[in-house]
Design a protein around this motif. Structure first.
Motif, PDB file in Angstrom:
ATOM      1  N   GLU A 124       4.052  23.615  29.957  1.00 31.24           N
ATOM      2  CA  GLU A 124       4.289  24.916  29.359  1.00 31.24           C
ATOM      3  C   GLU A 124       4.836  24.763  27.945  1.00 31.24           C
ATOM      4  O   GLU A 124       5.483  23.777  27.611  1.00 31.24           O
ATOM      5  CB  GLU A 124       5.265  25.712  30.221  1.00 31.24           C
ATOM      6  CG  GLU A 124       4.658  26.082  31.565  1.00 31.24           C
ATOM      7  CD  GLU A 124       5.560  26.970  32.371  1.00 31.24           C
ATOM      8  OE1 GLU A 124       6.769  26.674  32.437  1.00 31.24           O
ATOM      9  OE2 GLU A 124       5.061  27.953  32.933  1.00 31.24           O
TER      10      GLU A 124
ATOM     11  N   LEU B 171       6.774  26.855  24.713  1.00 31.73           N
ATOM     12  CA  LEU B 171       7.555  28.010  24.275  1.00 31.73           C
ATOM     13  C   LEU B 171       6.974  28.520  22.959  1.00 31.73           C
ATOM     14  O   LEU B 171       6.791  27.742  22.020  1.00 31.73           O
ATOM     15  CB  LEU B 171       9.019  27.599  24.092  1.00 31.73           C
ATOM     16  CG  LEU B 171       9.996  28.677  23.624  1.00 31.73           C
ATOM     17  CD1 LEU B 171      10.149  29.770  24.687  1.00 31.73           C
ATOM     18  CD2 LEU B 171      11.361  28.054  23.322  1.00 31.73           C
TER      19      LEU B 171
ATOM     20  N   ILE C  59       6.269  32.242  27.109  1.00 28.40           N
ATOM     21  CA  ILE C  59       6.046  30.878  27.579  1.00 28.40           C
ATOM     22  C   ILE C  59       4.590  30.843  27.998  1.00 28.40           C
ATOM     23  O   ILE C  59       4.146  31.695  28.774  1.00 28.40           O
ATOM     24  CB  ILE C  59       6.978  30.533  28.756  1.00 28.40           C
ATOM     25  CG1 ILE C  59       8.428  30.494  28.258  1.00 28.40           C
ATOM     26  CG2 ILE C  59       6.594  29.197  29.381  1.00 28.40           C
ATOM     27  CD1 ILE C  59       9.457  30.473  29.362  1.00 28.40           C
TER      28      ILE C  59
ATOM     29  N   ILE D 271      10.369  37.679  28.193  1.00 33.35           N
ATOM     30  CA  ILE D 271      10.102  36.674  29.211  1.00 33.35           C
ATOM     31  C   ILE D 271      10.778  37.163  30.486  1.00 33.35           C
ATOM     32  O   ILE D 271      11.899  37.654  30.413  1.00 33.35           O
ATOM     33  CB  ILE D 271      10.698  35.319  28.759  1.00 33.35           C
ATOM     34  CG1 ILE D 271      10.070  34.890  27.431  1.00 33.35           C
ATOM     35  CG2 ILE D 271      10.531  34.259  29.820  1.00 33.35           C
ATOM     36  CD1 ILE D 271      10.767  33.740  26.739  1.00 33.35           C
TER      37      ILE D 271
ATOM     38  N   ALA E  49      13.703  28.402  32.304  1.00 38.57           N
ATOM     39  CA  ALA E  49      13.353  27.791  31.019  1.00 38.57           C
ATOM     40  C   ALA E  49      14.586  27.260  30.288  1.00 38.57           C
ATOM     41  O   ALA E  49      14.507  26.294  29.531  1.00 38.57           O
ATOM     42  CB  ALA E  49      12.613  28.814  30.150  1.00 38.57           C
TER      43      ALA E  49
ATOM     44  N   TRP F  28      13.963  23.230  24.971  1.00 34.42           N
ATOM     45  CA  TRP F  28      13.938  24.658  24.644  1.00 34.42           C
ATOM     46  C   TRP F  28      15.325  25.254  24.478  1.00 34.42           C
ATOM     47  O   TRP F  28      15.471  26.372  23.971  1.00 34.42           O
ATOM     48  CB  TRP F  28      13.214  25.449  25.745  1.00 34.42           C
ATOM     49  CG  TRP F  28      11.757  25.124  25.865  1.00 34.42           C
ATOM     50  CD1 TRP F  28      11.002  24.348  25.021  1.00 34.42           C
ATOM     51  CD2 TRP F  28      10.859  25.568  26.886  1.00 34.42           C
ATOM     52  NE1 TRP F  28       9.716  24.283  25.456  1.00 34.42           N
ATOM     53  CE2 TRP F  28       9.595  25.021  26.601  1.00 34.42           C
ATOM     54  CE3 TRP F  28      11.009  26.377  28.011  1.00 34.42           C
ATOM     55  CZ2 TRP F  28       8.484  25.272  27.409  1.00 34.42           C
ATOM     56  CZ3 TRP F  28       9.917  26.624  28.811  1.00 34.42           C
ATOM     57  CH2 TRP F  28       8.653  26.072  28.505  1.00 34.42           C
TER      58      TRP F  28
END
Ligand code: ZN
Length: 163
Positions: free
Chosen positions: A4, A6, A17, A137, A145, A151
């Motif tokens: 994934e 960001l 994401i 998100i 996350a 991140w």
């Protein structure tokens, strides 16, 4: 998680994401540039500012469980069946709001019944609050996350709780 990416808005506000594949398309089309990661991007930033309406974060069952870490706010139990408790019971005018909904084990919930915590001799381990987050998100995804070390710098300023 490693697949994934960001996506940051042009002003560095986390927007989304997405999959590595989708991020590669953004980079290829020149809509974004790489911020972190080389061969395998982990953070990209849009080249232009995207304006999006700010959605409202609602106290859903899943969001309350996530905020309270899937533990009973009265006894701290995580191994018992969990439910949602109204701190001020609904029959006494308690509302479906962030500051009145908590994750609670069925044992404490039965013990409490239609009483306030004080009346039932229960103590809240922490006062329930509306969490601070980025509503673009989903809250559950956001909390997960936050644990990604690549991140953290981008997301941490938006975490915590609102008084
Ligand atoms: Zn409990």
């Amino acid at each position: 998680m490693s697949d994934e990416v960001l996506v940051l808005n042009h002003n560095y506000q986390p927007l989304n994401i997405t999959s590595r594949r989708r991020a590669a398309v953004l980079l290829f089309l020149g809509k974004a540039h790489l911020v972190e990661g080389g061969e395998s991007p982990s953070v990209v930033r849009l080249n232009h500012f995207v304006r999006r309406p700010m959605p409202i974060l609602r106290p859903t069952r899943k969001a309350i469980f996530t905020r309270d870490g899937h533990r009973c706010v009265y006894c701290g139990a995580a191994h018992l069946p969990l439910t949602i408790d109204h701190v001020v019971p609904r029959v006494r005018g308690g509302r479906d709001e962030w500051d009145n909904l908590v994750c609670c084990c069925t044992y404490c919930n039965n013990k409490k019944g239609d009483r306030t915590p004080e009346e039932a001799g229960l103590l809240l381990l922490a006062p329930p609050r509306r969490p601070k987050c980025l509503p673009y998100i989903s809250y559950h995804k956001f909390v997960t996350a936050l644990r990604n070390p690549r991140w953290q710098d981008y997301l941490a300023p938006y975490a915590g709780s609102l008084a």
